[in-house]
Structures are given as structure tokens and as C-alpha cells.
Design a protein around this motif. Structure first.
Motif, PDB file in Angstrom:
ATOM      1  N   LEU A  45      26.996  49.518  17.046  1.00 38.85           N
ATOM      2  CA  LEU A  45      27.509  48.225  17.480  1.00 38.85           C
ATOM      3  C   LEU A  45      29.028  48.515  17.812  1.00 38.85           C
ATOM      4  CD1 LEU A  45      25.777  46.300  14.629  1.00 38.85           C
ATOM      5  CD2 LEU A  45      24.993  46.100  16.843  1.00 38.85           C
ATOM      6  N   GLY A  46      29.598  47.255  18.338  1.00 37.27           N
ATOM      7  CA  GLY A  46      31.171  47.338  18.667  1.00 37.27           C
ATOM      8  C   GLY A  46      31.169  46.389  19.887  1.00 37.27           C
ATOM      9  N   VAL A  52      15.739  45.645  18.074  1.00 30.53           N
ATOM     10  CA  VAL A  52      15.488  47.177  17.755  1.00 30.53           C
ATOM     11  C   VAL A  52      15.270  46.704  15.817  1.00 30.53           C
ATOM     12  CG1 VAL A  52      16.231  48.146  19.366  1.00 30.53           C
ATOM     13  CG2 VAL A  52      17.982  47.598  17.775  1.00 30.53           C
ATOM     14  N   SER A  53      15.425  45.483  15.564  1.00 29.80           N
ATOM     15  CA  SER A  53      15.299  45.703  14.114  1.00 29.80           C
ATOM     16  C   SER A  53      14.232  46.010  13.287  1.00 29.80           C
ATOM     17  CB  SER A  53      15.678  44.129  13.638  1.00 29.80           C
ATOM     18  OG  SER A  53      14.633  43.289  14.172  1.00 29.80           O
ATOM     19  N   ASN A  54      13.061  46.113  14.135  1.00 33.89           N
ATOM     20  CA  ASN A  54      11.847  46.762  13.290  1.00 33.89           C
ATOM     21  C   ASN A  54      11.839  48.119  13.286  1.00 33.89           C
ATOM     22  OD1 ASN A  54      11.845  47.029  16.363  1.00 33.89           O
ATOM     23  ND2 ASN A  54       9.730  47.119  16.549  1.00 33.89           N
ATOM     24  N   VAL A  55      12.690  49.034  13.716  1.00 31.39           N
ATOM     25  CA  VAL A  55      12.789  50.231  13.768  1.00 31.39           C
ATOM     26  C   VAL A  55      14.008  50.851  13.231  1.00 31.39           C
ATOM     27  CG1 VAL A  55      10.955  51.022  15.031  1.00 31.39           C
ATOM     28  CG2 VAL A  55      13.529  50.701  16.028  1.00 31.39           C
ATOM     29  N   VAL A  56      15.126  50.062  13.474  1.00 35.19           N
ATOM     30  CA  VAL A  56      16.673  50.538  12.786  1.00 35.19           C
ATOM     31  C   VAL A  56      16.829  50.282  11.330  1.00 35.19           C
ATOM     32  CG1 VAL A  56      19.114  49.899  13.320  1.00 35.19           C
ATOM     33  CG2 VAL A  56      17.602  50.229  15.287  1.00 35.19           C
ATOM     34  N   LYS A  57      17.399  51.700  10.804  1.00 37.38           N
ATOM     35  CA  LYS A  57      17.750  51.478   9.513  1.00 37.38           C
ATOM     36  C   LYS A  57      19.119  51.737   9.211  1.00 37.38           C
ATOM     37  CE  LYS A  57      13.072  51.236   8.049  1.00 37.38           C
ATOM     38  NZ  LYS A  57      12.548  50.888   9.083  1.00 37.38           N
ATOM     39  N   ARG A  58      20.051  51.632   9.961  1.00 35.56           N
ATOM     40  CA  ARG A  58      21.399  52.398   9.865  1.00 35.56           C
ATOM     41  C   ARG A  58      22.197  51.444  11.089  1.00 35.56           C
ATOM     42  NH1 ARG A  58      23.637  58.364   9.923  1.00 35.56           N
ATOM     43  NH2 ARG A  58      25.737  57.901   9.435  1.00 35.56           N
ATOM     44  N   SER A  59      23.326  50.924  10.519  1.00 39.13           N
ATOM     45  CA  SER A  59      24.121  50.545  11.576  1.00 39.13           C
ATOM     46  C   SER A  59      25.489  51.170  11.635  1.00 39.13           C
ATOM     47  CB  SER A  59      24.252  48.951  11.806  1.00 39.13           C
ATOM     48  OG  SER A  59      25.231  48.514  10.928  1.00 39.13           O
ATOM     49  N   ILE A  60      25.912  51.577  12.605  1.00 39.79           N
ATOM     50  CA  ILE A  60      27.587  51.913  12.749  1.00 39.79           C
ATOM     51  C   ILE A  60      28.254  51.186  13.439  1.00 39.79           C
ATOM     52  CG2 ILE A  60      28.780  54.206  13.377  1.00 39.79           C
ATOM     53  CD1 ILE A  60      26.885  55.841  12.288  1.00 39.79           C
ATOM     54  N   GLU A  61      29.170  50.584  13.098  1.00 39.20           N
ATOM     55  CA  GLU A  61      30.057  49.903  13.939  1.00 39.20           C
ATOM     56  C   GLU A  61      31.509  50.500  14.443  1.00 39.20           C
ATOM     57  OE1 GLU A  61      30.590  45.656  12.536  1.00 39.20           O
ATOM     58  OE2 GLU A  61      32.218  45.431  13.878  1.00 39.20           O
ATOM     59  N   LEU A  62      31.678  50.527  15.817  1.00 43.36           N
ATOM     60  CA  LEU A  62      32.979  51.168  16.029  1.00 43.36           C
ATOM     61  C   LEU A  62      34.009  49.902  16.657  1.00 43.36           C
ATOM     62  CD1 LEU A  62      31.966  53.658  18.798  1.00 43.36           C
ATOM     63  CD2 LEU A  62      32.700  54.282  16.627  1.00 43.36           C
ATOM     64  N   ASP A  63      35.396  50.262  16.468  1.00 43.55           N
ATOM     65  CA  ASP A  63      36.214  48.980  16.699  1.00 43.55           C
ATOM     66  C   ASP A  63      37.513  50.133  17.087  1.00 43.55           C
ATOM     67  OD1 ASP A  63      37.447  46.829  17.280  1.00 43.55           O
ATOM     68  OD2 ASP A  63      38.653  46.806  15.207  1.00 43.55           O
ATOM     69  N   GLY A  84      37.584  52.557  18.936  1.00 44.29           N
ATOM     70  CA  GLY A  84      37.475  53.953  18.822  1.00 44.29           C
ATOM     71  C   GLY A  84      37.166  54.489  17.345  1.00 44.29           C
ATOM     72  N   LYS A  85      37.398  53.628  16.486  1.00 39.14           N
ATOM     73  CA  LYS A  85      37.099  54.220  15.038  1.00 39.14           C
ATOM     74  C   LYS A  85      35.849  53.733  14.262  1.00 39.14           C
ATOM     75  CE  LYS A  85      41.945  55.048  13.531  1.00 39.14           C
ATOM     76  NZ  LYS A  85      42.837  54.478  14.570  1.00 39.14           N
ATOM     77  N   VAL A  86      35.157  54.410  13.457  1.00 42.64           N
ATOM     78  CA  VAL A  86      34.219  53.959  12.733  1.00 42.64           C
ATOM     79  C   VAL A  86      34.596  53.056  11.544  1.00 42.64           C
ATOM     80  CG1 VAL A  86      32.243  54.292  11.258  1.00 42.64           C
ATOM     81  CG2 VAL A  86      32.717  55.857  12.967  1.00 42.64           C
ATOM     82  N   VAL A  87      34.131  51.771  11.787  1.00 42.17           N
ATOM     83  CA  VAL A  87      34.799  50.861  10.602  1.00 42.17           C
ATOM     84  C   VAL A  87      33.728  50.313   9.866  1.00 42.17           C
ATOM     85  CG1 VAL A  87      36.423  49.867  12.128  1.00 42.17           C
ATOM     86  CG2 VAL A  87      34.367  48.869  12.615  1.00 42.17           C
ATOM     87  N   LYS A  88      32.381  50.706  10.093  1.00 37.96           N
ATOM     88  CA  LYS A  88      31.201  50.374   9.161  1.00 37.96           C
ATOM     89  C   LYS A  88      30.348  51.549   9.369  1.00 37.96           C
ATOM     90  CE  LYS A  88      30.256  45.425   8.198  1.00 37.96           C
ATOM     91  NZ  LYS A  88      29.531  44.278   8.774  1.00 37.96           N
ATOM     92  N   ASP A  89      29.694  51.786   8.140  1.00 34.77           N
ATOM     93  CA  ASP A  89      28.351  52.841   8.492  1.00 34.77           C
ATOM     94  C   ASP A  89      27.558  52.290   7.239  1.00 34.77           C
ATOM     95  OD1 ASP A  89      26.612  54.745   8.609  1.00 34.77           O
ATOM     96  OD2 ASP A  89      28.029  56.373   8.732  1.00 34.77           O
ATOM     97  N   VAL A  90      26.548  51.501   7.538  1.00 30.59           N
ATOM     98  CA  VAL A  90      25.740  50.915   6.289  1.00 30.59           C
ATOM     99  C   VAL A  90      24.334  51.127   6.589  1.00 30.59           C
ATOM    100  CG1 VAL A  90      27.286  49.203   5.784  1.00 30.59           C
ATOM    101  CG2 VAL A  90      25.726  48.654   7.580  1.00 30.59           C
ATOM    102  N   LEU A  91      23.400  51.068   5.676  1.00 26.78           N
ATOM    103  CA  LEU A  91      22.162  51.268   5.560  1.00 26.78           C
ATOM    104  C   LEU A  91      21.534  49.743   5.617  1.00 26.78           C
ATOM    105  CD1 LEU A  91      21.272  54.014   3.141  1.00 26.78           C
ATOM    106  CD2 LEU A  91      21.344  54.133   5.713  1.00 26.78           C
ATOM    107  N   LEU A  92      20.566  49.471   6.555  1.00 24.58           N
ATOM    108  CA  LEU A  92      20.174  48.150   6.562  1.00 24.58           C
ATOM    109  C   LEU A  92      18.709  47.936   5.762  1.00 24.58           C
ATOM    110  CD1 LEU A  92      20.465  47.786  10.665  1.00 24.58           C
ATOM    111  CD2 LEU A  92      22.019  46.925   8.752  1.00 24.58           C
TER     112      LEU A  92
END
Ligand SMILES: Nc1ncnc2c1ncn2[C@@H]1O[C@H](COP(=O)(O)OP(=O)(O)O)[C@@H](O)[C@H]1O
Ligand SMILES: [Mg+2]
Length: 213
Positions: A33-34, A192-203, A205-213
């Protein structure tokens, strides 16, 4: 399966990606995401070997994709955000895919049917003359028809009609995709919420969030 270690990418004099590190394991499904301009597409281009990292490292199944593009790409099926302006007709494109990759024409066609694309009506048209949604259906069908263990989709449903969007969502949790590693870039997490188990957010050019859903 895919490892980014301290990846940075400069284009012109702008730092587009800065010190990005994460690992994607086999079978993982994640969304990146981002905001527009955050660096999502640039990150995917580094994974696909289109860009050489300015510093840091990318590995796809052990291969550095920029230096060893053929070996890295044979494991990845990719649907780009903007379909390339191919002059090939749809038929020539299917023939090309059948010749150079592991998928066959009938499987591609069966996915096109599933997305309600009338292939026969367009088979002799140059790909670039199809509508945006039709191009996306063709490229998604080719990606699913391949046996690549890694699927990468950069905003794949942006131009799809409602029926095709629903079918795309269903296909993701289909048995045929059971073992695939999937990376989505999307602003519509619900698709994609039926399959996605992790989200990574870029802001910026940097990873600002990396979480398991
Ligand atoms: N080839 C390029 N040359 C210079 N700047 C670029 C290039 N490609 C992308 N950028 C810049 O990099 C930033 C991130 O772009 P991009 O990775 O496409 O973002 P996203 O996919 O997250 O919307 C933007 O500011 C964009 O203008
Ligand atoms: Mg993008």
C-alpha cells in the motif's frame, strides 16, 4: 523466496526507495500500500530486474534479477499497472506466450472466457487497440495460465468491470492458486482481503508499516 536487503533506488537526483528491507516467504500473500508516488511500482521494477539497485540487494529465489533476469523472471508472472502498447495481435501474443513460457493457448483462453472476454471477436486485433479492461483481462489470463510460483499484480483490477473484479477475487482463493506466492499493489484492499495476510505500506520510498492481517 524474495529478499530485499537495504534496497535503495535513485532516479535522476531523487531517492525513490530508501533502505527497504523485507523478506517474502513461499506461499505468502501480501499487499503493498501507499499513496501515489510512494515508490510501489519502482519497488516491483527492482524485483523484476528492470532497475538495478542503487545500493542494497534484491534476490528472487537466490537470483539477482537485474543481473540474471531470465532466471529470476521464469519464476514470476506479472501483470503491470499500464499494459504495454504491443503491436502483436491477440493471437500472436498467445502464440508467443505458448512458445516462450510454460502456458498453453487453451488455458489462456479458458481464463479469458472466465473473465467474459470474447476472445474470438478480438483475436486478430492488435493488442494495443483493445480497451483498457480487455487488455487487463488478457494479461491477467496469461498470468494465471502460467505455472510460475510467484504472481505479482500492480493495480490489476483498476480497469475491470464489476463481474471481472468479482471473478478475479474468487480466482485468488481457488485451488489452482493454492501454492502461489502473491504480491498485490492495490488501493482496494477489500478486493484481495480474502487471501492477503500481510500488508506493507510505503511512504516516500520507505517502509512505514509491515503488519500481519
Ligand atoms: N523513470 C523515472 N525517472 C524519474 N523519476 C521517476 C521514474 N519513475 C518513477 N519516478 C518517480 O518515483 C516516484 C515513485 O513512483 P512510483 O514507483 O511509480 O510510485 P507508485 O507506484 O507508488 O505510485 C514518483 O515521484 C515518480 O515521479
Ligand atoms: Mg504505481
Amino acid at each position: 523466496m524474495i529478499t530485499l536487503s537495504h534496497l535503495s533506488k535513485t532516479l535522476g537526483n531523487q531517492n525513490i526507495l530508501s533502505d527497504v528491507s523485507f523478506t517474502i516467504t513461499s506461499g505468502e500473500r501480501l499487499i503493498i500500500l501507499g499513496q501515489n508516488g510512494a515508490g510501489k511500482t519502482t519497488l516491483i521494477r527492482c524485483i523484476l530486474g528492470e532497475y538495478q539497485p542503487s545500493s542494497g540487494e534484491v534476490r528472487v529465489l537466490g537470483f539477482a534479477p537485474f543481473k540474471n533476469r531470465v532466471r529470476a523472471l521464469e519464476h514470476i508472472a506479472f501483470v503491470p499497472q499500464l499494459p504495454p502498447p504491443l503491436r502483436y495481435t491477440v493471437k500472436e501474443l498467445f502464440d508467443y506466450c505458448a512458445d516462450v513460457t510454460d502456458c498453453d493457448r487453451n488455458t489462456i483462453r479458458s481464463y479469458c472466457d472466465y473473465f467474459e472476454l470474447d476472445v474470438n471477436a478480438h483475436i486478430h486485433k492488435p493488442f494495443y487497440k483493445l480497451s483498457g479492461g480487455m487488455k487487463q483481462k488478457v494479461l491477467i489470463s496469461i498470468a494465471f495460465a502460467r505455472s510460475s510460483p510467484i504472481l505479482i499484480f500492480d493495480e490489476p483490477t483498476a480497469n475491470l468491470d464489476v463481474v471481472a473484479r468479482d471473478r478475479f477475487r474468487s480466482l485468488l482463493s481457488d485451488n489452482r492458486c493454492r501454492d502461489k506466492t502473491m504480491i498485490f499493489i492495490s488501493h482496494r484492499i477489500e478486493e484481495v482481503s480474502n487471501v492477503v495476510k500481510r500488508s506493507i505500506e510505503l511512504d516516500l520510498g520507505k517502509v512505514v508499516k509491515d503488519v500481519l492481517l
